[in-house]
Design a protein around this motif. Structure first.
Motif, PDB file in Angstrom:
ATOM      1  N   LEU A   1      80.454  59.391  54.497  1.00 21.02           N
ATOM      2  CA  LEU A   1      79.073  60.172  53.354  1.00 21.02           C
ATOM      3  C   LEU A   1      77.721  59.455  53.915  1.00 21.02           C
ATOM      4  O   LEU A   1      78.524  57.671  53.321  1.00 21.02           O
ATOM      5  N   PHE A   2      76.774  59.808  54.443  1.00 23.02           N
ATOM      6  CA  PHE A   2      76.002  58.816  54.594  1.00 23.02           C
ATOM      7  C   PHE A   2      75.000  58.953  52.709  1.00 23.02           C
ATOM      8  O   PHE A   2      75.002  60.293  52.971  1.00 23.02           O
ATOM      9  N   GLY A   3      74.013  57.724  52.680  1.00 20.96           N
ATOM     10  CA  GLY A   3      73.362  57.849  51.715  1.00 20.96           C
ATOM     11  C   GLY A   3      72.061  58.431  52.505  1.00 20.96           C
ATOM     12  O   GLY A   3      71.830  58.286  53.732  1.00 20.96           O
ATOM     13  N   PRO A   4      71.002  58.230  51.845  1.00 20.07           N
ATOM     14  CA  PRO A   4      69.616  59.017  52.171  1.00 20.07           C
ATOM     15  C   PRO A   4      69.385  58.009  53.460  1.00 20.07           C
ATOM     16  O   PRO A   4      68.922  58.674  54.512  1.00 20.07           O
ATOM     17  N   ALA A   5      69.175  56.774  52.374  1.00 24.02           N
ATOM     18  CA  ALA A   5      68.294  55.980  54.347  1.00 24.02           C
ATOM     19  C   ALA A   5      69.576  55.969  55.448  1.00 24.02           C
ATOM     20  O   ALA A   5      68.924  56.011  56.345  1.00 24.02           O
ATOM     21  N   VAL A   6      70.613  55.662  55.795  1.00 22.05           N
ATOM     22  CA  VAL A   6      71.534  56.345  56.535  1.00 22.05           C
ATOM     23  C   VAL A   6      71.575  56.874  57.419  1.00 22.05           C
ATOM     24  O   VAL A   6      71.179  57.427  58.131  1.00 22.05           O
ATOM     25  N   GLU A   7      71.449  58.770  56.446  1.00 30.29           N
ATOM     26  CA  GLU A   7      71.448  59.467  57.071  1.00 30.29           C
ATOM     27  C   GLU A   7      69.739  59.943  57.965  1.00 30.29           C
ATOM     28  O   GLU A   7      69.845  60.050  58.874  1.00 30.29           O
ATOM     29  N   GLN A   8      68.634  59.284  57.488  1.00 34.10           N
ATOM     30  CA  GLN A   8      67.500  59.111  57.948  1.00 34.10           C
ATOM     31  C   GLN A   8      68.111  58.664  59.742  1.00 34.10           C
ATOM     32  O   GLN A   8      67.135  59.213  60.050  1.00 34.10           O
ATOM     33  N   GLU A   9      68.204  56.932  59.564  1.00 37.12           N
ATOM     34  CA  GLU A   9      68.699  56.770  60.553  1.00 37.12           C
ATOM     35  C   GLU A   9      69.545  57.223  61.706  1.00 37.12           C
ATOM     36  O   GLU A   9      69.028  56.935  62.648  1.00 37.12           O
ATOM     37  N   ALA A  10      70.480  58.035  61.188  1.00 35.70           N
ATOM     38  CA  ALA A  10      71.599  58.677  62.176  1.00 35.70           C
ATOM     39  C   ALA A  10      70.714  59.610  62.752  1.00 35.70           C
ATOM     40  O   ALA A  10      70.896  60.388  63.581  1.00 35.70           O
ATOM     41  N   GLY A  11      69.681  60.444  61.604  1.00 39.49           N
ATOM     42  CA  GLY A  11      69.085  62.103  62.190  1.00 39.49           C
ATOM     43  C   GLY A  11      67.709  61.197  63.634  1.00 39.49           C
ATOM     44  O   GLY A  11      67.342  62.173  64.083  1.00 39.49           O
ATOM     45  N   ALA A  12      67.327  60.256  63.252  1.00 41.13           N
ATOM     46  CA  ALA A  12      66.597  60.187  64.216  1.00 41.13           C
ATOM     47  C   ALA A  12      67.017  59.923  66.380  1.00 41.13           C
ATOM     48  O   ALA A  12      66.208  60.366  66.191  1.00 41.13           O
TER      49      ALA A  12
END
Length: 164
Positions: A151-162
């Motif tokens: 599971l990703f936290g919001p900051a990781v989600e943003q990095e992965a989505g980029a």
């Protein structure tokens, strides 16, 4: 009836100050940017390596990895991955996850290597997009099995989505 605060006892204020100071003293950019992942019921603060230079350097030349922390490598696409321990001084668990963030391969208790280009590779046994490096023994402690979800936290989600 509301409780009255005893202003003569500074201990509660000192305790709050100590907790805040401890939080500020935590090392690494993971704490600064709030990057974290959850795996097997445990949360890890992570540094993110999402470009070729960061992935190549990884955890090289470090003498320790703080408890409860790790490094998350984000690749542009899901494919077979292979990591090595060149100039890495910390024994690690290398965990490979597919695009759906399911654990597809594990390399546990990988020893440090000071042999430079002579260090052996530790490949995934299935295509992976995310690689999580944790201190050796964490996968065993969590009793991780293939299929576990990262599971990703919001900051990781943003990095992965980029990178999508």
């Amino acid at each position: 009836m509301p409780m009255r605060r005893d202003r003569s006892n500074p201990l509660p204020l000192l305790a709050v100050a100590a907790v805040l100071a401890a939080g500020l003293a935590l090392p690494g950019c993971a704490t600064e940017n709030g990057a974290w992942v959850e795996l097997g019921g445990a949360r890890y603060e992570v540094e993110i390596a999402n470009d070729d230079q960061e992935r190549a350097r990884g955890l090289m030349f470090r003498d320790r990895l703080a408890e409860g922390s790790g490094m998350l490598f984000i690749h542009e696409r899901e494919e077979m991955q292979s990591y090595w321990m060149k100039n890495t001084r910390i024994p690690l668990d290398i965990l490979y996850f597919d695009s759906a963030r399911r654990l597809v391969s594990q390399q546990r208790d990988v020893p440090p290597c000071s042999l430079g280009n002579g260090c052996p590779p530790y490949p995934s046994s299935a295509p992976a997009r995310y690689v999580l490096e944790l201190n050796a023994g964490e996968a065993a402690r969590l009793k991780l099995e293939d299929g576990a979800t990262l599971l990703f936290g919001p900051a990781v989600e943003q990095e992965a989505g980029a990178d999508d």
